[in-house]
Design a protein around this motif. Structure first.
Motif, mmCIF file in Angstrom:
data_model
loop_
_atom_site.group_PDB
_atom_site.id
_atom_site.type_symbol
_atom_site.label_atom_id
_atom_site.label_comp_id
_atom_site.label_asym_id
_atom_site.label_seq_id
_atom_site.Cartn_x
_atom_site.Cartn_y
_atom_site.Cartn_z
ATOM 1 N N TYR A 176 85.350 6.450 -3.001
ATOM 2 C CA TYR A 176 86.009 5.146 -2.627
ATOM 3 C C TYR A 176 87.572 5.030 -3.304
ATOM 4 O O TYR A 176 87.500 4.306 -4.351
ATOM 5 N N ALA A 177 88.099 5.970 -2.894
ATOM 6 C CA ALA A 177 89.687 5.850 -3.508
ATOM 7 C C ALA A 177 90.285 4.655 -3.264
ATOM 8 O O ALA A 177 91.077 3.906 -4.164
ATOM 9 N N HIS A 183 86.757 3.648 -9.056
ATOM 10 C CA HIS A 183 86.709 4.474 -7.966
ATOM 11 C C HIS A 183 86.253 6.014 -8.197
ATOM 12 O O HIS A 183 86.727 7.017 -8.057
ATOM 13 N N THR A 188 85.721 9.152 1.620
ATOM 14 C CA THR A 188 86.542 8.037 1.164
ATOM 15 C C THR A 188 86.465 7.344 2.561
ATOM 16 O O THR A 188 86.612 8.158 3.655
#
Length: 126
Positions: free
Chosen positions: A52-53, A89, A121
């Motif tokens: 999860y950038a 992240h 992502t």
């Protein structure tokens, strides 16, 4: 005040299903709460790479058994009563030994139609 019932979310446009998971999106960006809140079912046998950038996520396990392996870090057992927060992240693998039922919070909130891209992502959508 927002009041929702799971029976109204199941089968609606707030439910997203893939080969790996079912995401029931209870609170979304359009609700104006500043976060989104989801029930996520990870299917037994799933082994997913996730990064999860663009989002922070907290996950609380209601039922099932699995693990989260942080790339370059530790591996943690997921079981009922366990919470993890991806506050950096972290790239990770999520594995479900048994079907996992998870309650998840995302910031910034999801719009409702996101699915993981080729990098694991969720994109930022408006």
């Amino acid at each position: 005040m927002i009041v929702r019932h799971m029976k109204d979310i199941i089968g609606s446009d707030r439910e997203v299903e893939t080969d790996e998971f079912i995401s029931r999106r209870i609170i979304l960006k359009e609700d104006g709460m500043g976060f989104s809140f989801h029930e996520t079912i990870i299917k037994a046998g799933t082994d997913m790479f996730i990064w999860y950038a663009n989002h922070l996520e907290s996950v609380y396990c209601i039922s099932g058994k699995g693990e989260i392996e942080v790339i370059g870090g530790e591996t943690y057992t997921i079981e009922p009563g366990m919470l993890y927060g991806l506050d950096g992240h972290e790239k990770h693998y999520l594995r479900a030994e048994e079907e996992l039922r998870l309650m998840c919070v995302f910031n910034p909130p999801l719009t409702g139609r996101e699915v993981h891209d080729e990098n694991g992502t969720y994109p930022l959508l408006d």
